[in-house]
Design an enzyme around this catalytic site. Structure first.
Site, PDB file in Angstrom:
ATOM      1  N   ASP A   1     -23.079 -23.709   9.450  1.00 36.34           N
ATOM      2  CA  ASP A   1     -22.755 -22.289   9.456  1.00 36.34           C
ATOM      3  C   ASP A   1     -22.283 -21.877  10.848  1.00 36.34           C
ATOM      4  OD1 ASP A   1     -22.714 -19.888   7.854  1.00 36.34           O
ATOM      5  OD2 ASP A   1     -24.526 -20.645   6.890  1.00 36.34           O
TER       6      ASP A   1
ATOM      7  N   ASP B   1     -19.267 -17.390   8.750  1.00 40.86           N
ATOM      8  CA  ASP B   1     -19.896 -16.169   8.263  1.00 40.86           C
ATOM      9  C   ASP B   1     -19.024 -14.950   8.569  1.00 40.86           C
ATOM     10  OD1 ASP B   1     -22.476 -14.996   7.192  1.00 40.86           O
ATOM     11  OD2 ASP B   1     -22.376 -13.945   9.118  1.00 40.86           O
TER      12      ASP B   1
ATOM     13  N   GLU C   1     -16.144 -16.966   4.899  1.00 42.13           N
ATOM     14  CA  GLU C   1     -16.687 -15.864   4.110  1.00 42.13           C
ATOM     15  C   GLU C   1     -15.862 -14.625   4.437  1.00 42.13           C
ATOM     16  OE1 GLU C   1     -21.007 -13.831   3.181  1.00 42.13           O
ATOM     17  OE2 GLU C   1     -20.465 -14.243   5.265  1.00 42.13           O
TER      18      GLU C   1
ATOM     19  N   HIS D   1     -27.145 -18.052  -0.849  1.00 41.18           N
ATOM     20  CA  HIS D   1     -28.347 -17.455  -0.270  1.00 41.18           C
ATOM     21  C   HIS D   1     -28.310 -15.934  -0.247  1.00 41.18           C
ATOM     22  CE1 HIS D   1     -25.380 -17.500   2.883  1.00 41.18           C
ATOM     23  NE2 HIS D   1     -26.112 -16.688   3.609  1.00 41.18           N
ATOM     24  N   ASP D   2     -27.134 -15.338  -0.510  1.00 37.44           N
ATOM     25  CA  ASP D   2     -26.987 -13.887  -0.499  1.00 37.44           C
ATOM     26  C   ASP D   2     -26.911 -13.283  -1.901  1.00 37.44           C
ATOM     27  OD1 ASP D   2     -27.011 -13.488   2.252  1.00 37.44           O
ATOM     28  OD2 ASP D   2     -24.853 -13.807   2.456  1.00 37.44           O
TER      29      ASP D   2
END
Length: 557
Positions: free
Chosen positions: A99, A200, A256, A328-329
């Site tokens: 990440d 991210d 993302e 995870h979100d």
């Protein structure tokens, strides 16, 4: 046909380290715990591991508030542990992507500490604006985590911008020194041997001159988002990132991209660009109302098909799709888009069929391969996610909800905590995740839904995943073939054709718990079913009759 790339043919498995496997009994998953499960990942058949942040962090946002990009948080292990994990993955021909969180840092990061102190070399590393502690904030922008996107800092005597938690100040990408520092850090990780990055909220890094006020909340995004989503210098920043940090490496990059539309994506995504593919959110909003993340509504399959098809077509010539229903979100896939009760296995298999047969790279999230479900909250203290905590506080202060019990169903449907409950390995205490007290509650159904039981059952979701992976490897049409949506107006069935040269594959998926029929006009076709989630084949004679949540893949001739 699209140019061949290893990452286009890969299956990606996302690991949320805090909740994957705890090796030392402290209740928090760690890197040695992941090493213990590398053989499991190999047996499942994945090619790439995406590791959520394991960097040094105060954990205000579970690691997305990074205090040191080049250090491992002690709760997760050491750099030697991380190097061991990389070696174990590479020994099994699996790859690792990390990440990359560079829209913001933690306020404990050295850059921010020095910027806050006004040191000339770091003074402009973050987005600061003059102001008084009790005076008006610089503009009306709101945080994704609710409330103002500005926080007054007593030491600097100025406001800093934070699009997320107030402890996560936004980096100022207009400063060339910021970009140089970020690119040098990226090269450092690539030199250590990683195989790429998941970036991210990468399309939020460019903010406009003057930071003008925003309009009211649009499409579930905070006030002000229209100014920094795909901001004015995003394309040039990403071009510079590619040239300075990525061009010399065979790296996979996944961005993302909050609020990015399919029509805009091709400007940023490509084989020889900073972003090879995008994690977009359009399909994640089809069951959310105007109120955004915590406003659940019924799934509209027609809208979902339209969105998926639009992205398939927009990136057909340039770019590539990231295929996902869970991370995870997001809440658990089978609880959100399927049926986590009577048809849990059938609906989980159906949803996975979609993921693995569209054009793009499939991403699955830990526990998805066994059909893990959403969790429950007996008490407000059970809520761990900062976003959910902020929503709960605001909800209880407003007029819509009278008590925690009133707001609890929304939390249990929408909270990010649903995806962060520990991996369910066995039916032993704590689901085999830890010998200690887990950092977050374990979902009650682990005695039935766990890896050990799934691997022992040849008809399980886990084994169906392996069959799908093998099918995708056998038929490159599922990777590189063209996509054509069929029966776009059917409200219950998602069906499409994939074709490459003379090969044609048909996918039919019933998204609901009732029987459905679909007329495809294929009476003259010979249809050989390659895979399905029911033992007996559905009736196929021009009209296909599908059972609840039935999925099937055919080869046509």
């Amino acid at each position: 046909m699209s140019e061949r790339e290893w990452w286009k043919e890969a299956i990606v498995y996302q690991i949320y380290p805090r909740s994957f496997n705890d090796s030392d009994g402290d209740g928090v998953g760690d890197i040695p715990g992941i090493v213990e499960k590398v053989d499991y990942l190999e047996a499942l058949g994945v090619d790439v591991v995406w590791l959520n942040p394991v960097y040094e962090s105060p954990m205000a946002d579970n690691g997305y508030d990074i205090a040191d990009y080049r250090a491992i948080h002690p709760r997760f292990g050491t750099m030697a542990d991380w190097e061991h994990l990389l070696e174990e993955l590479h020994d099994r021909d699996m790859r690792l992507i990390m990440d990359l969180v560079v829209n913001h840092t933690s306020e404990e990061h050295e850059w921010f500490v020095r910027s806050r102190a006004g040191e000339p070399a770091y003074r402009d590393h973050y987005v600061w604006r003059e102001g008084e502690p009790d005076g008006p904030v610089p503009n009306n922008w709101e945080s994704f985590f609710r409330g103002s996107a500005w926080r007054y800092d007593d030491e600097r005597e100025a406001y800093f911008l934070h699009l997320y938690d107030e402890s996560q100040p936004d980096l100022n990408w207009e400063d060339p020194d910021v970009r140089a520092d970020v690119f040098e850090m990226m090269r450092w990780w690539l030199e250590k041997g990683i195989d790429g990055f998941r970036m991210d909220v990468i399309n939020l890094i460019s903010k406009p001159d003057g930071l003008p006020d925003g309009d009211q909340e649009i499409d579930g995004l905070p006030v002000g988002a229209e100014h920094y989503v795909n901001g004015p210098n995003l394309e040039s920043y990403l071009e510079e990132m590619y040239e300075e940090a990525l061009a010399d490496y065979d790296a996979m990059t996944v961005g993302e991209t909050v609020g990015m539309a399919a029509e805009e994506a091709s400007a940023y995504i490509g084989d020889d660009r900073a972003l090879n593919m995008a994690i977009h959110f359009e399909h994640m909003n089809v069951d959310r109302g105007d109120g955004g993340k915590y406003d659940p509504v019924d799934l509209d399959l027609l809208e979902l098909k339209e969105i998926i098809s639009r992205w398939q077509e927009a990136l057909a010539d340039e770019g590539w799709n990231c295929l996902y229903f869970s991370n995870h979100d997001q809440p658990r896939t089978v609880s959100r888009f399927g049926d986590d009760g009577e048809y849990r296995e059938e609906s989980a298999k159906m949803l996975t069929t979609v993921l693995c047969t569209l054009r793009g790279t499939p991403f699955l999230y830990q526990g998805q391969e066994i059909g893990m479900t959403n969790t429950s909250f007996e008490d407000p203290a059970d809520v761990e996610d900062v976003w959910a905590e902020n929503f709960l506080e605001e909800a209880l202060e407003g007029d819509r909800y009278d008590s925690f019990e009133d707001v609890r169903p929304v939390l249990e449907e929408c909270s990010r905590d649903n995806a962060r409950t520990p991996m369910q390995w066995t039916d032993d205490d704590n689901a085999g995740f830890t010998d200690g007290e887990p950092w977050i509650g374990i979902t009650d159904n682990y005695d039935e839904i766990n890896v050990e039981a799934a691997r022992a059952d040849p008809d399980s979701i886990w084994h169906y995943y392996r069959e799908l992976f093998a099918l995708r490897e056998e038929y490159e049409t599922l990777v590189y073939g063209e996509y054509e949506l069929l029966c776009a107006d059917h409200p219950e069935v998602f069906t499409y054709e994939r074709s490459l040269e003379d090969e044609r594959l048909l996918v039919v998926c019933n998204f609901f718990g009732e029987r459905a029929e679909i007329e495809l006009g294929l009476e003259d076709e010979v249809a050989n079913r390659l895979l399905g989630n029911y033992d007996e084949e559905p009736s196929f004679s021009g009209t296909i009759e599908l059972r609840p949540y039935e999925a099937a893949v055919y080869r046509l001739s």
